[in-house]
Structures are given as structure tokens and as C-alpha cells.
Design an enzyme around this catalytic site. Sequence first.
Site, PDB file in Angstrom:
ATOM      1  N   GLY A   1       0.812  -1.074  -0.029  1.00  0.00           N
ATOM      2  CA  GLY A   1      -0.050  -0.072   0.042  1.00  0.00           C
ATOM      3  C   GLY A   1       0.773   1.265   0.153  1.00  0.00           C
ATOM      4  O   GLY A   1       2.056   1.179   0.075  1.00  0.00           O
ATOM      5  N   CYS A   2       0.280   2.433  -0.427  1.00  0.00           N
ATOM      6  CA  CYS A   2       0.749   3.607  -0.235  1.00  0.00           C
ATOM      7  C   CYS A   2       1.705   4.017   1.092  1.00  0.00           C
ATOM      8  O   CYS A   2       2.856   4.405   1.089  1.00  0.00           O
ATOM      9  CB  CYS A   2      -0.047   4.768  -0.939  1.00  0.00           C
ATOM     10  N   TYR A   3       0.484   4.345   1.988  1.00  0.00           N
ATOM     11  CA  TYR A   3       1.034   4.660   3.395  1.00  0.00           C
ATOM     12  C   TYR A   3       2.079   3.655   4.019  1.00  0.00           C
ATOM     13  O   TYR A   3       2.966   4.209   4.349  1.00  0.00           O
ATOM     14  CB  TYR A   3      -0.039   4.675   4.130  1.00  0.00           C
TER      15      TYR A   3
END
Lengths: 345, 345, 345, 345
Positions: B147-149
Site C-alpha cells: 500500500g501507499c502509506y
Amino acid sequence: MIKAGIIGATGYAGSELVRLLINHPDVSVETITSKSYTGRDYKSVYPNFSHIDLVCAEENTEELAENCDVIFLALPHGEASKRINVDILSKCRIIDLGADFRLQDVDVYESWYCEHYSKDVLKEAVYGLCEINREKIKGRRIVGNPGCYTSCSILSLYPLLKEDMVRENSIIIDAKSGVSGAGRGLSAANLFCEVNESVKAYKIASHRHTPEIEEQLSAACGKKLVISFTPHLIPMNRGILATCYADLKKEYSYEDIRRVYEKYYKDEYFIRLMDEGIFPETRWVKNSNFVDIGFAVDKRTNRVIVIGAIDNLYKGAAGQAVQNMNILFGLDERTGIDSVPPFPV
Amino acid sequence: MIKAGIIGATGYAGSELVRLLINHPDVSVETITSKSYTGRDYKSVYPNFSHIDLVCAEENTEELAENCDVIFLALPHGEASKRINVDILSKCRIIDLGADFRLQDVDVYESWYCEHYSKDVLKEAVYGLCEINREKIKGRRIVGNPGCYTSCSILSLYPLLKEDMVRENSIIIDAKSGVSGAGRGLSAANLFCEVNESVKAYKIASHRHTPEIEEQLSAACGKKLVISFTPHLIPMNRGILATCYADLKKEYSYEDIRRVYEKYYKDEYFIRLMDEGIFPETRWVKNSNFVDIGFAVDKRTNRVIVIGAIDNLYKGAAGQAVQNMNILFGLDERTGIDSVPPFPV
Amino acid sequence: MIKAGIIGATGYAGSELVRLLINHPDVSVETITSKSYTGRDYKSVYPNFSHIDLVCAEENTEELAENCDVIFLALPHGEASKRINVDILSKCRIIDLGADFRLQDVDVYESWYCEHYSKDVLKEAVYGLCEINREKIKGRRIVGNPGCYTSCSILSLYPLLKEDMVRENSIIIDAKSGVSGAGRGLSAANLFCEVNESVKAYKIASHRHTPEIEEQLSAACGKKLVISFTPHLIPMNRGILATCYADLKKEYSYEDIRRVYEKYYKDEYFIRLMDEGIFPETRWVKNSNFVDIGFAVDKRTNRVIVIGAIDNLYKGAAGQAVQNMNILFGLDERTGIDSVPPFPV
Amino acid sequence: MIKAGIIGATGYAGSELVRLLINHPDVSVETITSKSYTGRDYKSVYPNFSHIDLVCAEENTEELAENCDVIFLALPHGEASKRINVDILSKCRIIDLGADFRLQDVDVYESWYCEHYSKDVLKEAVYGLCEINREKIKGRRIVGNPGCYTSCSILSLYPLLKEDMVRENSIIIDAKSGVSGAGRGLSAANLFCEVNESVKAYKIASHRHTPEIEEQLSAACGKKLVISFTPHLIPMNRGILATCYADLKKEYSYEDIRRVYEKYYKDEYFIRLMDEGIFPETRWVKNSNFVDIGFAVDKRTNRVIVIGAIDNLYKGAAGQAVQNMNILFGLDERTGIDSVPPFPV
């Protein structure tokens, strides 16, 4: 490899140029110079370059001309004409992103800008609007790279004037630009809180891109014309949208006009004609060399409304400069500047 | 040429992936699919692709697996695990941009998401955080793209946990994301006027990236840890900044910590350690695969504050997916995703 | 009518103050001064005042003290302490929007700022956080108006410390501010293109609002505490969001904590406690004096996460200054600063 | 106290109206209605109202007419004309913020909008552009509150047409609007990432405000005229800038034109004529009822370029509605809408 030097590498246009040339497969960036940041690491000025070692050298045009195949200049007006002379031209190619070699009429230049310091060189310069002047650019030693508003405006209107479809003096160009067009210089008017959440017109009836558009459109139609040109500042980083109005000489249909745009642009890779009813938006060309053009015929007023969109730092400056270099050096015109625009960005 | 298929090509991450793969020198995009836009020209959905002919096909995973070397999935959670099975895996490589193949612990997955429909495949999946798991990724048939975070947070903290320098349960990650992270779906909360000129925290103590970060950091330090993770929405298109706080186990100096970051990251092309006193800003990594990391030691509180920045759609999604593909297929890891970030953009 | 003078009327906070005082039913603005714009029409500096005649006078503190009932100062730190002395205090009330009269501990002031030039006056000053110090403000001659980050942070955490619910040294405040907090001064870092589309932390572990928060929270809990405070710059004009983390001393429920917040704030007009599950966003307080506070208990980590939002120029500066004036002069505290926040704006 | 009802209180214009009326000293808000949110607390729909108790009632126009002195309608076109009839009119005053009672020519209305359901009432309606129609508004029972683009455009051009100074069919209005003009309805085109960092024209040669401008300007000059009107969407919340072009009938000087603008506007409180060389920017009128107007004469093309700026939700909708109410009820026209615009906001 083409050896390139960049004079004025720390403005926004200069920095975009460094970026494109570093990514270009056939170019090696030999030297970049900056008056304000001489001796500084480029990454400290532009941390987007943090993984790259580059230092801002002191400018020495002579030396650059000896060592480079092409020099790009991204300087305030008046500065390039002080530096470029026939001797320099005999050693390397010149692509000037400033205004000094764009206007062929010296009197017009001097009335809108300042004294011109290399009039003899000016005669040799070609106006580097690639899609219009490609054949004239080939073999030339010096290119005046067009302004951002002008690239967008001229390409949007060119076919209509070439084909004598609009009343010459009816042209009104209402243009909108992102803030990067104002450059990186310190100015209270460009602070975030002064620009954000607002829109304004500026330099009304007095912007210096006016004579540049007039000279090119006059050449296209063979008559001396005057236009109204109003630039606006939009709270966004990049992009220019030109909304152009002109009175039609006859009752032309959408198809009549379409035919003319296709005549001139159908084989132009970087010009994308929108389908009927679709109009350009700056987000679709941002960070690319594309020019999107769409238009409508307003039967109620018998006007044509043409809308063009470009990225002001890319097709409106550094991207077109690279396109001109590609033409000058016989490369595929798209080399190094052919990528799908990212979105959203 | 690697033949690639993309399932879910009309979300923001999917579209970024299509863009990167089209620009990739070793890939040919065979098929793109979209549930919402089946049969539509891609350029009508994303006019930044106006010069390219692509049509959104109906999805047929079996057929895709026959015809492609690699399939990318960019779908809501639960959708990939319904589609991928051992038969598919026997035919082509899978890179899933969703959450289904990221968490190794099925119970954790099911408690934060939904039922998991291909638990046997999950066992074979590798967590595709390239800088950490490069060796494990090689030769694998299925990659759970982070994921990005999480990409940003884990890379920011990894060396500290690996080297046992911080109190495991003292970690607080306060993250800030641009709006593209929310996707292109219709939501009143993401209308321009609702997001612009505001900042908010959301999913406080309940965001699904929490267990993903915890699983990886626990693996790094060999202890089960819990963290506080608070995402915030920032009025900008792209970018993630993670501000990470942790109590130091001893009185470490800046240099002590620097040494550890360099141990793990000094040869990582896409990780750029900032010099002392310099901190990441999302603008310097926007539209690139770079991860910028900087940190400070706060002697008053004996905490370390680590700041990481990435582009959420690039290193946080599509760019890292391409990086994983490059690893899987033995290409130079940087191919197709190595460009200087543009600025301002 | 209360006769008011404003010293430093051309910064953003000063200008917001002029606006609020002009709209205030019980105030007449006698004099505004500006060092940079002496003699200039105020409307030429701030065209939002185009319908109002006001001129920037030269500063003369003595004269102002003779003619005014209250003087507001909105100056860089160190400037107010040079101007205010017991003689001035004997003639009129002082509300200082700068830092000079906020910290009671002179040593702390001098270690974070600069020399303090009126230590005797400082002893008389009260910290003008109205909701906490209302009774102490009444009858005082000089008020140190709190900083923007501090107003938001202290009000967000005060009940927890007052009631001894959190570990004192576990407090982390991760704050996000709009750009107007940086003022109108020329700085390349605050140009539109440098701020827009980016987020960054700054002054990490070194921002001057840290000791101000520490002094007040220490007073609340009766112990000397240190905190971590990290400010961030958000691409928006106005607003502060403070995300505050603290370890709970016991396993408190949401209701336990709610009870405490209501104990202190339920009769505070300008503090709006959000319902459970609802969290502040800066857009809901923008252009108002309200403070929105919400919180969650994270049972996994046994932390409380409190989120506070204010408008940095209003409750964080000029609005609270007017609130302090209202208290000093026995007016209804809400006079002139009580309006529903506009949205979207 | 004037008892007011608001039908359609949960759109952006409706909500701005509720805000202004709650702050208005002579109004009590009796009832607000909303189709989408019937029964819901208003603060849950608009948390900026968190300190106020208001519930969205079910709509009952009859009952409202019995209980209120004035009803405001903020509805999609076609909805007001279905609700308002002579019976309603006999009981209370009507101010319609929609399009149904703006155009006097029913045929024009029906060709641009839809069927009109109360043609008899339409005859009694007055076009509520206060500065132009003040005397006609007094004593009227129903007011068609002007559109946002139209208020700005008509006021910008009115003196020139009234005094026969420009070629009637040469008028081009290039207008720029913030996104709140599009309302709060769900639309993919208005998602943050689709609007931010872009500018576009829309409804080219086909926007419904065109006939409204034409009807009023035709009335001003006594000739039926057609105009070109092009709206653009700007990435900001509020504000309209209209850049208006017209060919001068003679060679007028700046002073000639100035004289005419002063003739009509010098006593108009809400119209602020800029000094020569100064032009409106939306930031100076945001969140206020002011209309800023500036102009230049372009001698090269013999055109006048007039620029007007308003806040689209304030003077362009709710603020002007309150101004109309003030006129209808004999109050000072400025009551409740007279404040200095905040900046930056």
C-alpha cells in the site's frame, strides 16, 4: 551524443530543460550555469535532482561554445542578445528560450522590450514553432524558442488565418496560465496566499507576447493584423489555456473548419485535435509536449471559438526547445519528449 | 517484450500503471480491462491518452493468463483473491496492487478486510516492498504490491527496528496523503470544494494499512508490535508524507542513526537519504519512484523523528508494481521508472 | 466606543485584526501603523478594504497610548518588549499578538527567542488563552495573546493534563498549518509553486511554540513536562489542525474522557466538542473564532488521540485578541467575533 | 423581525443564505427545508453550523407561506415555477435564487430551460439586480434573483450600453468561476483531483446565463443584441471574474468611459470602481457582497476591456438575495451583508 550546455539553469524553465536533457537518450549535459547559484550543488537548489551530481558553473559563453554542440539560454530578455554573436554561432547551435530572437522586426522588439544587441544574428534566427516552421528550422544555427502563451495561441489560430476564414482584426485571445509562468523570482504577488483561491487578469492590452502572436499570425494571413490578448493568472502550477474568439468571414460549419485544422495538423504528432464537443483542459497535457485543440462554431454570433491547451514549461518552453534541438540535429522529433501525460498530477 | 495485462485499468492507480507500461521499453500492453467502462475508448475515460488507441476490454482472467506474461490487478480488496488461483499462477505472473496478497496472516486479513478466497495462493505470495524483499521476490509467481502509506512508513522506520534502536510500542506514524489516494470513485467527501482549503484526519486508529505496517515492522524487529497510525487528507493531488515518532532505547546521536540508515539504504537507487537538517517534501518526489527520507534526534525528549516522502500513485502503487515486474523478469530494476521528478508540477 | 490603535497593521494577522475591529460595534479604529507602508492608503496594500479610507500612520507609541484605550501590537518578536513599559501601561491596555509576553519564564524566552527588554512588564502580563485564563485576564493591563499552534494544542490537551489522565512526557503534537501562518514577508519558500501540491514538516524539534505549550501544559498538570511538537505546512490559506497523541495512565473509555472534556468546555461558546466518531476539519472553523475538538481512544495502544482545529489568523491570532479585548473591557465575549463560519470559502 | 423560510437549504447557495440570515439582525429563520436531508440535523450536513440547532424540515410551501414573511427558494430550475402561484404570493414575499423568474421572455426561458409552470406569476416578477432595478424591486411580491455569472457580467457592461458607447454585437464575455458554482451534487467532473491543477472552458456557446445577460443588456441599450459568453472552471472555491470585450463606437479615452461608470455607480455602496491601472481580483471580494470593476481602453484595437469580480455565492446568490429582501422590507440595503472581505481566506 550531443553535448549540451544550459545558461540560466536555475529558473523554472531552465530546470525543466535540465530535467528533459538528462532523461534524453542522445544528449550529455556538459555544463549548467547560474548567476544566482554559481558553485552550488544543483540538488540544493532543486532537491528533485537529489540523486544526481551537478554543480552550477560560472558562465563562460565562449568556453561553452567551444565544448558544446548546442547551448540553450534561459535568461531574462536582453541577456541573450548580449551574449550571442557570429563567432559563437560559428562554433555551436543556439536555442534561446527568451524573447530576444523571436521577433523578426527589430523595431517592434525594441518598442516592447529593450535595445537589441545582436541585430545581425537576429536576421539568421528562425522562430522555433516546430509545427509551423519545421522546414525553416532545419539547418539553421540559431532558434528563437517561442513564448508559452504564443505557442498555444498561434497554433490554435494558424489554420484559420492561413485559409482566410476569419476577420483579421476581430481576434481576441483570452489566456489563462499557471503560476510557474511567472518564474521563481521573489515577488510578493506570487506568494502562495496572494495567488491561491483567486483569479486575475494582468498586463491588460500590454503583454509582450502580443506582438509575437501578431507577427506570426500576420505572416500566416499575409496582412498586418492587431489582436486583443489578455493573460490571466490561475491558482495552479502549470498549464496554459487559450480561449480564442474570431468573427467568421462566411457562415462556416463545424465540418468546414474541421477540414482546415486537419489539413494542417493531422500528421502532427504533438497536436491532438479533440473530437467535436470535446474541449481541451490543461490537465490532459500537463507535463507533456502535447497541444490539445478544440473548437466550436457559434451560429448565433457567427464566431468561431478555438481553445488550445499546453503545458507552459514543456511545450511552452523546455519541451519545445528539445523538439527544436531534435530537428536541428536530425533526430526523431519526439526523442526524449514523448511520454503519456501523467494524471492526476 | 513482456506481454502485460491490466485488470482494473480505469482507477487512478490502474491508469498510472497503463501510462508507465506504455512508456516501458520492454513491455507491450496486450489488454486492459474495466468493469465500469467495458467497450469504451480509453482516451474518452482518460483524455491524457488522446494520442493512443486503447479500448477497455471485458475482463476474462483465464484468457488474459493464456496471453500474457504478467497480469496486474488494481481492484478493490476481496476482488483479486476471487480471481487468482493456482491454475492462473501456473500460466503467468501476478502483481496485485490491492490488499489481498499483502498480509501473510489470514486472520489479520479477515479481521480488517473480508473473507479471503485463495488462502493457498496467499502462502506463495511475497510482499513486494522491493528494497526490503528483493531477494524473496525473485522467482516468485505472485507479488502483493504494498500500500501507499505502508511503503512510505515501513521504509522510513525499517533500519531502526532491524537494529533494535527504538521502543517497539512507542511508534506513532502521522501520515499525510494527497487526494488521489482516495481513488476516482464518486464520493461527496472528495468533491473539490469539500477537500480544498482544508485538512482532516480520518479512520483514526482504524485504517487498514495499520496491520500491514505492523506485520512488516514486527518481522523486522522479531517482536510483535502495535503502532498508532493516523492518516490525513491534504488538498493536493499526489504525495504522501509520513512523520514517524519513536522513543530511542538509548541516547543515540544523529550520526549513530545515520550509520544505520546508510547500512541499509546507501546502495538503494530509489531511496534518497537527505543530508542532516534537510527533510523530505512531497514535491521533490512527485511523479517519480523515489523515496526521500530524513530524520532528526530530539534530545529533549530522546525521540527520533523520521520523515519519509513518496508519490502515492508511483512508488506507492504503479511505479513499485513496475519495479516488482522488473525484478521478476530479470530486468534492470530502474527500467521504465527512472526519471528525474518534474518540478513544479 | 473603545478607541483602538494597531501597531503593525499590514501583516496578515494585523490586517485580520483591522478587519475585525472595523466590523466591531463597540470599537473605533483610531490609528493603524505600518513600518513598511507608512503614509500609504491601506486599500492599496489590502484592496479588500477598497471601500474604506484608512492611512498607514507612522508609529508613535507614546501618542497612541495617549489617544487610545487599547493598543494591539502585531510585530516580530523582540519588538513589543522594546516598546512597552510601565508608563505606557499606565495609560492604556495592551494586547500583544507577538511572542514577547506569552512566556512567564524569562530564561526560557531568551533561550528560544532573544533578549527581553521589559521584564518588569512581563510579570504583569497574563497569557490570553481566554477559555483557560478568563478570570486572570479581567482587570489586567497587558495580555500576551497566544500563538496559533499553541492555542489549538493547549485547548486540545488541557483537560487531560488537568485531570492527570495521561503520561506527561508521552505527548506528541503533530500540527498542520495553512500558509498564512508564515506571514506576508517575501520568502522563496512561500511562493505559490513552492508550496502548492506539496506538504512538508519544518523546524522539527525546534519550533518556538514548543516552550509555550510546555509552560501551559506543565501549569495544568503541576509537573514540568516536555513534548514533541512538529509543525507542517499545508497548501491552503488558513487553518490549523493539531493531531495530539498521549499515553493513557489507565484504561479509560471514550466516555471517561468525554466527561472530562465536558467538565471544562461544556459552557465554552467557542469550543465545540464533536460527537463521538466525528473529528474536526479546518474547513468547519475557517474564518471564525471556533475551536473544534474531537478525540478517539485507541484500545490497541492505550493511547488517546485528540484532534483540534482552529483558524490560525482568527482564534489563533486576531479573533482571540478581540476576545481578550472584550474580556478586558467587560463586553460580551462574543461581540464582533460571533458569526457562523462560511463554507465553502 | 422578518420571519424567513428557506426551501432548498442544503445546496451551497442555500447554506450560504442560511448563514447570512442567521447573522442578520432583523431576521428570524423559521424553517429550512431540504429534500435530500429531511429530518436531519443541519449541523450534520454542514458542521460549520455545529453550535446551532436547526433541523431540515419537510417542505410544505403552503404552510411556509402562512408562517413566513418571506420565502427564499434555492432549487434546480423548473422547481420554483411549480411551487409559486398567486395564492402563495398573496401571503408572503418570494425571492427565488433559481432561474425561473429571471427571464421575462417565456419563450426564451422555455427554449433554454424547460416548461414554465407559472407564467402569470412571472409577469409580476422583477429581475433582482439591485443596483439596476432597485426602484422596480420596491413593493414587488416576487423577485428573480440573478445568476452569478450574470450579476457580474451585466454590472460590468451596463453603463457602456446604457450610454451607447459600444457596438452591441461585438460583446464577448470570457468568465472564470470557482467550483462552488457547480453546487454540491455528486459529479465525477467535480472531484478534487479532476478540478485541481487544471482549467477548462465548458458549455461553450451554450451556457444558460447567456440569454439572461442578453435580455438585460438589450434592455439597457434598447436593441436586441447577441453576445458570446464562455464560462471557465477555476481550481478555487469561490469567485467569478468576468473579462468583457467590446468594440468602441468612437475613439473614447479612459476618462470618457470613467465618467460614465461614475455616473451610474458612484453612489453604489457595493460597487467599487478600481483606480486606473488597477484591476479586480476575486480574492478582494471573496466572502462579501462587493462588485469590483476596472477597465482599460486598448487604443491599438479600439476596444474596451472591462473586468468585474464578485463572490459567486454571495453577491452572485445569497448576498444579493438578502440585499433584495432588505429592499423589499424597507431596511438599509446593507444590513447583514456589510462586512470587509477577509483576506487571505
